[in-house]
Write a protein that holds these residues in place. Structure first.
Motif, mmCIF file in Angstrom:
data_model
loop_
_atom_site.group_PDB
_atom_site.id
_atom_site.type_symbol
_atom_site.label_atom_id
_atom_site.label_comp_id
_atom_site.label_asym_id
_atom_site.label_seq_id
_atom_site.Cartn_x
_atom_site.Cartn_y
_atom_site.Cartn_z
ATOM 1 N N ILE A 146 23.071 0.374 -7.059
ATOM 2 C CA ILE A 146 22.347 -0.293 -7.080
ATOM 3 C C ILE A 146 21.456 -0.006 -5.628
ATOM 4 O O ILE A 146 22.295 0.383 -4.959
ATOM 5 N N PHE A 147 20.062 -0.509 -5.761
ATOM 6 C CA PHE A 147 18.952 -0.307 -4.532
ATOM 7 C C PHE A 147 19.192 1.504 -3.973
ATOM 8 O O PHE A 147 19.083 2.402 -2.623
ATOM 9 N N SER A 148 19.226 2.220 -4.905
ATOM 10 C CA SER A 148 19.729 4.166 -5.439
ATOM 11 C C SER A 148 18.162 4.455 -4.006
ATOM 12 O O SER A 148 17.394 3.904 -4.190
ATOM 13 N N HIS A 149 18.557 5.692 -3.926
ATOM 14 C CA HIS A 149 17.193 6.149 -2.952
ATOM 15 C C HIS A 149 18.261 7.909 -3.190
ATOM 16 O O HIS A 149 18.627 8.836 -3.880
ATOM 17 N N PRO A 150 16.573 8.576 -2.750
ATOM 18 C CA PRO A 150 16.920 10.589 -3.131
ATOM 19 C C PRO A 150 18.054 11.196 -1.700
ATOM 20 O O PRO A 150 18.971 12.068 -2.384
ATOM 21 N N GLY A 151 18.222 10.371 -0.775
ATOM 22 C CA GLY A 151 19.222 10.152 0.005
ATOM 23 C C GLY A 151 18.908 11.758 0.762
ATOM 24 O O GLY A 151 17.489 12.008 0.576
ATOM 25 N N PHE A 152 19.742 11.967 1.949
ATOM 26 C CA PHE A 152 19.341 13.102 2.817
ATOM 27 C C PHE A 152 20.330 13.746 2.935
ATOM 28 O O PHE A 152 22.241 13.741 2.805
ATOM 29 N N THR A 153 20.266 14.858 3.502
ATOM 30 C CA THR A 153 21.595 15.740 3.819
ATOM 31 C C THR A 153 21.967 15.370 4.718
ATOM 32 O O THR A 153 22.336 15.066 5.287
ATOM 33 N N PHE A 154 23.686 16.079 5.029
ATOM 34 C CA PHE A 154 24.045 15.900 5.960
ATOM 35 C C PHE A 154 23.731 15.915 7.498
ATOM 36 O O PHE A 154 23.605 15.295 8.386
ATOM 37 N N ASP A 155 22.565 17.432 7.404
ATOM 38 C CA ASP A 155 22.661 17.650 8.640
ATOM 39 C C ASP A 155 20.750 17.442 9.201
ATOM 40 O O ASP A 155 20.882 16.569 9.905
ATOM 41 N N ALA A 156 21.038 16.758 7.972
ATOM 42 C CA ALA A 156 18.867 16.375 7.754
ATOM 43 C C ALA A 156 19.285 15.008 8.764
ATOM 44 O O ALA A 156 18.755 14.026 9.717
ATOM 45 N N LEU A 157 20.593 13.734 8.034
ATOM 46 C CA LEU A 157 20.600 12.842 8.632
ATOM 47 C C LEU A 157 21.244 12.485 10.129
ATOM 48 O O LEU A 157 20.672 11.436 10.860
ATOM 49 N N VAL A 158 21.891 13.198 11.049
ATOM 50 C CA VAL A 158 22.567 12.800 11.657
ATOM 51 C C VAL A 158 21.769 13.448 12.666
ATOM 52 O O VAL A 158 21.218 12.944 13.874
ATOM 53 N N SER A 159 20.463 14.967 12.866
ATOM 54 C CA SER A 159 19.615 15.766 13.020
ATOM 55 C C SER A 159 18.466 14.467 13.631
ATOM 56 O O SER A 159 18.145 14.074 14.900
ATOM 57 N N GLU A 160 17.979 14.137 12.015
ATOM 58 C CA GLU A 160 16.538 12.992 12.326
ATOM 59 C C GLU A 160 17.491 11.639 12.949
ATOM 60 O O GLU A 160 16.803 10.950 14.033
ATOM 61 N N SER A 161 18.295 11.642 12.850
ATOM 62 C CA SER A 161 18.465 10.305 13.648
ATOM 63 C C SER A 161 18.947 9.745 15.313
ATOM 64 O O SER A 161 18.895 9.087 16.130
ATOM 65 N N VAL A 162 19.177 11.701 15.778
ATOM 66 C CA VAL A 162 19.572 11.751 16.935
ATOM 67 C C VAL A 162 18.043 12.190 18.217
ATOM 68 O O VAL A 162 17.430 11.963 19.421
ATOM 69 N N TYR A 163 17.115 13.507 16.773
ATOM 70 C CA TYR A 163 16.566 13.932 17.715
ATOM 71 C C TYR A 163 14.676 13.461 17.676
ATOM 72 O O TYR A 163 14.151 14.614 17.500
ATOM 73 N N SER A 164 14.605 12.200 16.903
ATOM 74 C CA SER A 164 13.443 11.543 17.001
ATOM 75 C C SER A 164 13.365 10.358 17.094
ATOM 76 O O SER A 164 14.118 9.950 17.958
ATOM 77 N N SER A 165 12.217 10.135 17.208
ATOM 78 C CA SER A 165 12.172 8.664 18.158
ATOM 79 C C SER A 165 11.599 7.231 17.027
ATOM 80 O O SER A 165 11.376 6.599 17.430
ATOM 81 N N THR A 166 12.293 7.313 16.219
ATOM 82 C CA THR A 166 13.139 6.399 15.446
ATOM 83 C C THR A 166 14.115 4.938 14.979
ATOM 84 O O THR A 166 14.388 4.829 14.321
ATOM 85 N N THR A 167 15.362 5.934 15.089
ATOM 86 C CA THR A 167 16.378 5.943 15.089
ATOM 87 C C THR A 167 16.741 5.345 16.278
ATOM 88 O O THR A 167 17.147 4.432 16.748
ATOM 89 N N VAL A 168 17.708 6.487 16.552
ATOM 90 C CA VAL A 168 18.742 5.915 17.988
ATOM 91 C C VAL A 168 18.034 5.999 19.115
ATOM 92 O O VAL A 168 17.925 4.709 19.855
ATOM 93 N N PHE A 169 16.613 6.724 19.299
ATOM 94 C CA PHE A 169 16.230 6.464 20.010
ATOM 95 C C PHE A 169 14.521 5.974 20.193
ATOM 96 O O PHE A 169 13.469 5.977 20.159
ATOM 97 N N GLY A 170 14.852 4.910 19.060
ATOM 98 C CA GLY A 170 13.366 4.049 18.173
ATOM 99 C C GLY A 170 13.372 2.477 19.700
ATOM 100 O O GLY A 170 12.909 3.308 20.335
#
Length: 671
Positions: free
Chosen positions: A182-206
């Protein structure tokens, strides 16, 4: 420099502040609050903690005075220094808190935390420009994975496991999106998931960390100054001086004092044990049952986070999420907070009247004249509120509040700091903020993943479908979701989670955005006193030597406005000063006051003879009076009025009978 200090984020026991009371408070805090399970025997590492803590506080003051860096650099310095302190102060297991020194693996984790976040600062330009276009290198991915792991482990140590489990589930959902039933979505690659979590201003540094690294830290530091200078103790004295002589005065004073102290802290448990270490024994000595004493303290300390201007620091994040100026939000919060404490106040009053608990003798209370000569100690709060209402920024108001508190503290010997104590303030400020910083970083992972995957909108649609179009059922399901998500989470973290997951549900159904966010904020807060996981009530029960579950149930009875008021301001936003008309606001406020008092009296059992039918009539009438439909509201208020008249008649008959019995006794002994 001594190793043992008050628990980060807490106050020290004052008043009968005996060593035994303080020790008991620390034990209860450690039992129910991870923030208080820190090392007290650091050995030579105490100097490293002092340097890092002071550096973090000075960095925050510097950026508040001269301007912040870009959000990722500001956040990386903020998070990196905080995580390094967490690994030095908080052991991996509870038993490690009593062992001397810091084990080598924690020193290594401390260094890794500084190194990972230092890497982000040094390579900021590359990570946010070239790498976004051409892809992240292997070393970037490794650092991102290390940063996420360090954040989650630090959060587990000083905040608890529940929020970490939610964050891991969010990351797993982001990666396994296409495979979800349920609630499926296209998903992210592992590299994209962790990198965008840390190097963007929307997740860890949101938003949570951006707000934590600017406003929240300053207000937490302000709270530390109030505690360390004993200005905060004046709140207790003032509360006892104003209410102590009234019926059930000790409990009423505890409610007022805990509310005042609780607004500058983001931990219901820390508030409860800090104030409760001396208010709970006083309530018990006055005649309150143990579970009532523990529940009154827990309900008031939890509600302190609903009181402007600080509101457990979550209000700063709310300003960002709702796009509403902070100085407007604190105005909107005044009436709901007043209604919450009116309800708790009514609860302890009716309990005192029902059980015959009297006020405190005058000679045991602070002298009113002495209190009047110390009113200037309220100046820091007056300055903050005045500047906010004048339109100054929250950071600016906090800075002037800090300066005012320090200046005021020099006017009295009992508030004046020594040079050593003044220097220690900066380290204490950082220690207090550690759980909040860790929670905000982890909450950012959750919020960022929910936003990037579109989960919020999908959950909203699911709840709407489950409610079968019933708006009332949507509110109930949203409330249950907030209570569930809020269990075991600190204020700022539970607001971020509930605002990300639950608030959009109400906004989609046409609820004003401010009302929707206040709704989820309130239920996230009262989760701390809602069984079965009611940590603040458990802490109060421990101090009161009471049954924990009974204390939790009693706390819910006392804090019933925290469960009713959110429904009222969603159905009638005038309580949040939205679309206000004089007549409409007056009627809504009056019915809310009467309804809350009636429900409180019914739940406590302050009715004619305590008969269940009268209790039911009061609760039903109070709930009907709160409903913003004229006919239903009038019928409910009429039912309440009937019970009040019956109660008056019964009391009059009891007095007449007592007077007659007294007259008969007098006649019998008259010659």
């Amino acid at each position: 420099m001594a190793d043992d200090t008050a628990a980060p984020g807490s106050t020290t026991a004052s008043e009968p502040g005996t060593a035994t009371a303080e020790k008991e408070a620390r034990e209860q805090a450690a039992a129910y609050d991870r923030e208080s399970r820190y090392r007290t025997q650091l050995g030579p590492w105490k100097w490293v903690v002092a340097v890092l803590g002071t550096a973090l506080t000075l960095f925050q003051l510097y950026t508040a005075l001269f301007g912040t860096f870009t959000s990722i650099i500001q956040g990386a310095v903020h998070v990196g220094m905080a995580l390094s302190l967490v690994y030095l102060l908080y052991p991996a297991r509870r038993a490690g808190a009593s062992k001397p020194g810091v084990p080598p693996h924690d020193v290594l984790l401390c260094a890794l935390a500084l190194g990972a976040n230092g890497y982000i600062v040094v390579n900021y330009e590359q990570l946010t420009t070239q790498s976004v276009v051409f892809g992240f290198e292997t070393v970037d991915v490794v650092v991102a994975v290390a940063a996420i792991a360090l954040i989650l482990e630090a959060t587990r140590r000083c905040v608890g496991l529940p929020i970490v489990v939610i964050a891991v589930a969010a990351l797993a959902y982001g990666y396994y999106g296409p495979s979800m039933p349920i609630f499926s979505h296209p998903g992210f690659t592992f590299d994209a998931l962790v990198s965008e979590s840390v190097y963007s201003s929307t997740t860890v540094f949101g938003t949570p960390i951006q707000v934590s690294s600017t406003f929240i830290f300053l207000f937490l530091f302000f709270g530390v100054i109030l505690v360390r200078t004993n200005i905060g103790k004046f709140f207790n004295d003032l509360a006892f001086g104003l209410t102590g002589r009234r019926t059930g005065g000790t409990a009423k004073a505890a409610v007022v004092a805990s509310g005042l102290q609780g607004m500058v802290s983001g931990s219901s448990v820390a508030n409860t044990v800090a104030s409760g270490s001396f208010t709970i024994p006083m309530m018990k000595r006055a005649g309150f049952r143990p579970q009532v004493a523990g529940a009154a303290e827990a309900a008031a300390s939890t509600g302190g986070q609903l009181v402007p201007p600080v509101m457990g620091a979550a209000v700063f994040i709310m300003a960002e999420y709702t796009g509403t100026p902070y100085n407007e939000l604190i105005l909107f919060a005044i009436v709901p907070a007043a209604l919450y404490f009116l309800g708790v106040f009514c609860g302890v009053h009716f309990e005192a009247r029902r059980t015959g608990v009297l006020g405190t003798p005058k000679d045991q209370l602070p002298v009113l004249r002495s209190l009047l000569t110390r009113l200037y100690l309220l100046a820091p709060l007056v300055v903050i509120i005045g500047l906010l209402l004048a339109g100054r920024s929250a950071a600016n108001a906090a800075l002037f509040g800090i300066l005012t508190a320090l200046l005021v503290s020099f006017l009295r010997a009992d508030t004046r700091l020594s040079a050593r104590q003044f220097a220690r303030l900066f380290e204490d400020g950082a220690r207090t903020a550690l759980p909040v910083i860790a929670a905000c970083a982890t909450a950012g992972i959750i919020a960022g993943t929910v936003t990037r995957t579109g989960l919020g909108g999908k959950l909203a649609g699911g709840i709407v479908d489950l409610s079968m179009g019933s708006f009332a059922l949507v509110l109930v399901l949203t409330m249950l979701a907030c209570l569930l998500l809020g269990m075991g989470l600190p204020t700022t973290a539970n607001y971020v989670v509930t605002a990300t997951v639950a608030a959009p549900i109400l906004v989609e159904l046409g609820v004003p955005i401010v009302a929707a966010h206040f709704f989820v904020f309130y239920f996230g807060i009262v989760a701390d006193i809602t069984p079965p996981v009611c940590l603040a009530a458990y802490a109060g029960a421990g101090l009161a030597r009471a049954n924990p579950m009974r204390t939790g149930v009693t706390a819910v009875k006392l804090a019933i406005p925290g469960f009713l008021v959110p429904y009222v301001f969603v159905l009638e936003p005038q309580l949040l000063l939205q679309d206000v008309t004089v007549t409409g606001f007056a009627v809504t406020l009056l019915t809310a006051v009467v309804g809350i008092a009636a429900v409180s009296a019914g739940l406590i059992g302050y009715t004619p003879g305590g008969h269940p039918a009268w209790r039911f009539a009061l609760v039903a009438g109070g709930l009907a009076g709160l409903y913003p439909e004229p006919l239903i509201s009038v019928a409910g208020l009429a039912m309440v009025a009937a019970v009040v008249v019956a109660h008056r008649l019964r009391r009059g008959g009891d007095r007449d009978g007592a007077d007659q019995n007294r007259a008969d006794r007098d006649a019998a002994v008259t010659p």
